[in-house]
Design a protein around this motif. Sequence first.
Motif, PDB file in Angstrom:
ATOM      1  N   VAL A 143       0.764  -1.427   0.101  1.00 26.01           N
ATOM      2  CA  VAL A 143       0.068   0.065   0.119  1.00 26.01           C
ATOM      3  C   VAL A 143       0.885   1.390  -0.204  1.00 26.01           C
ATOM      4  O   VAL A 143       0.535   2.376  -0.721  1.00 26.01           O
ATOM      5  CB  VAL A 143      -0.934   0.036   1.009  1.00 26.01           C
TER       6      VAL A 143
ATOM      7  N   ILE B 171       2.023   2.047  -3.442  1.00 24.50           N
ATOM      8  CA  ILE B 171       1.116   2.491  -4.459  1.00 24.50           C
ATOM      9  C   ILE B 171       0.154   3.820  -4.120  1.00 24.50           C
ATOM     10  O   ILE B 171      -0.585   4.357  -4.915  1.00 24.50           O
ATOM     11  CB  ILE B 171       0.257   1.563  -4.955  1.00 24.50           C
ATOM     12  N   SER B 172       0.567   4.226  -2.752  1.00 22.69           N
ATOM     13  CA  SER B 172      -0.443   5.370  -2.239  1.00 22.69           C
ATOM     14  C   SER B 172       0.398   6.557  -1.919  1.00 22.69           C
ATOM     15  O   SER B 172      -0.038   7.513  -1.306  1.00 22.69           O
ATOM     16  CB  SER B 172      -1.120   5.101  -1.183  1.00 22.69           C
TER      17      SER B 172
ATOM     18  N   ARG C 222      -3.993   7.615  -8.209  1.00 24.09           N
ATOM     19  CA  ARG C 222      -4.251   6.470  -9.383  1.00 24.09           C
ATOM     20  C   ARG C 222      -5.422   6.726  -9.883  1.00 24.09           C
ATOM     21  O   ARG C 222      -5.973   5.870 -10.471  1.00 24.09           O
ATOM     22  CB  ARG C 222      -4.248   5.051  -8.621  1.00 24.09           C
TER      23      ARG C 222
ATOM     24  N   LEU D  91      -7.341  -1.098  -9.206  1.00 21.08           N
ATOM     25  CA  LEU D  91      -5.829  -0.200  -8.767  1.00 21.08           C
ATOM     26  C   LEU D  91      -6.352   1.323  -8.935  1.00 21.08           C
ATOM     27  O   LEU D  91      -5.524   1.928  -8.464  1.00 21.08           O
ATOM     28  CB  LEU D  91      -4.912  -0.760  -9.916  1.00 21.08           C
TER      29      LEU D  91
ATOM     30  N   SER E 149      -8.091   4.777  -8.068  1.00 19.41           N
ATOM     31  CA  SER E 149      -8.497   5.665  -6.890  1.00 19.41           C
ATOM     32  C   SER E 149      -9.371   6.969  -7.340  1.00 19.41           C
ATOM     33  O   SER E 149      -9.283   7.277  -8.588  1.00 19.41           O
ATOM     34  CB  SER E 149      -7.377   6.098  -6.062  1.00 19.41           C
TER      35      SER E 149
ATOM     36  N   ALA F 189      -5.488   4.854  -0.364  1.00 21.21           N
ATOM     37  CA  ALA F 189      -4.929   3.522   0.525  1.00 21.21           C
ATOM     38  C   ALA F 189      -5.946   2.517   0.823  1.00 21.21           C
ATOM     39  O   ALA F 189      -5.567   1.367   0.727  1.00 21.21           O
ATOM     40  CB  ALA F 189      -4.262   4.267   1.811  1.00 21.21           C
TER      41      ALA F 189
ATOM     42  N   GLY G  31      -6.275   0.532  -2.555  1.00 25.19           N
ATOM     43  CA  GLY G  31      -4.998   0.169  -2.537  1.00 25.19           C
ATOM     44  C   GLY G  31      -4.696  -1.142  -1.547  1.00 25.19           C
ATOM     45  O   GLY G  31      -3.935  -1.869  -1.741  1.00 25.19           O
TER      46      GLY G  31
ATOM     47  N   THR H 236      -5.673  -4.030  -3.859  1.00 29.37           N
ATOM     48  CA  THR H 236      -4.537  -4.284  -4.734  1.00 29.37           C
ATOM     49  C   THR H 236      -3.276  -4.961  -4.026  1.00 29.37           C
ATOM     50  O   THR H 236      -2.792  -5.929  -4.541  1.00 29.37           O
ATOM     51  CB  THR H 236      -4.124  -2.828  -5.335  1.00 29.37           C
TER      52      THR H 236
END
Length: 474
Positions: A165, A168-169, A185, A244, A246, A273, A277, A280
């Motif tokens: 997390v 990707i956040s 995202r 994926l 957001s 998140a 996230g 994911t």
Amino acid sequence: MPVASTGGVDALQQAGYAVDLQGSVEDTAAFLVRDNRPLPPVEALAAVPAATRTDAEAALRATTVFAFVAGELAAAAAPSAVPLGPAPGGVYLAAPAGSPIEEIHLPGAKPGHTERLLPDPGLLARPAGAPPAGFVEAFEDTAPSPQTIAAVRAAVTAEVLGRHVARISGIRPLEEDGALKVRSRDAAASDNALVVEALARRFEGLGLAVRLHPFRWRDHRLLNVEAEHSVPGADSTVLITAHLDSTAANGSFVDAFGDPRPYDPAVDPAPGADDDGSGTAAVMAAAECLRAILDSNRSDRMPTRNVRFVLFNAEEQGLVGSKYYARAAAAAGEDIAGVFQMDMIAGRQPGSTPIVEIHAGSLVSGPVVSASDALGERVARAVPVIDPEAKVQQLTGLDDPAAGRSDHASFHERGWAAVAVSEDLFSTPDGDPGTGTRQYHTPGDTLVDQDHDTEFAATVARSVIAAALTFAGL
Ligand SMILES: [Zn+2]
């Protein structure tokens, strides 16, 4: 079908349907707006046999809701949409083609209750919905084995999920050796494509066959990410999925003068998140778990079905990526045994009871309903094995508030069994509010938010992954 492209109109006519065009097909978009307002019980149906009562009630409810909505829209000063007809759990509306989905809502409807419908003549060819071969027998032994539980506990930890997390956040750099921290995202944000690349590379590093599925949304070219471990001779495929992308569309934003302004998806932060996230991260951890099982090289620890990890894009724009994906899978004649979607699994308000919500509700009727319920039951049975303290809320039927609202619904439309598992998002029938995140669709949905609980995410992820791997024959 309330809307169609020109090609769709041709397909409908060739299939023998009478097409009554209500406007230029290029100028019109259709939406499904769900409407959950309570209706009084229908006395007239008391005498109807139980087997047919549910369908009859649903049909009556749809007609009643349609009448409400048509009246409300007719009374509006400047109607933004035209009611087309009743839908399962709501109503179909037509609006000008460019209408943003956020503008299509009914008085009292909750955000997220509107879905943009894609013109899709492929739905006319939906498979009959018979469960895949071997489906029923596979249910006889549904409890995860001690070995699978142990493998899941080892690979899917709070620490592993938190690390995924973080990348990707925007808490940590997206790549180990890079400097870029993800700002958003959102499907309209430039970082979306970088996250796709990074996740695809991680799957490749696990030795999985990675495919990127392109599709168009507005003026963006987006990608779904798929990674598969295929099993020679397998009759079907199990999907472990999340989305994926957001959004921070519920956030409050101000302009340079301090005045409120709308969310700008191209520049505003949307860390997502928890949404999604957390799901994911769980899909990535599931792939790592499968890799570890395969690397143990034990012949009795091999799946009998293909196992596929899929991360959908543009879920927040109306399940766009998963609809393309499911349509393509159906067109390719794929046999999908079941879909385990994880959407928002880390939200837990401090001190609250851990509650896992399992959503099997489908807007599509037929065999998909019981097949999806059976998948939900598998997850429900795995939860107490993973964490005896956790409570389970199993939701199904049209009363499931998540019916049609996450990527699992795109598979229901094709007749495939699918569930979405989440934190406690929805209030109980007796009115207890959900204990999930309070940062839904805001820039505050971060890994460090007090409602983000990676231990809880590990409980949910382990339960789902154990159920899914067991279903795949492990
Ligand atoms: Zn989501």
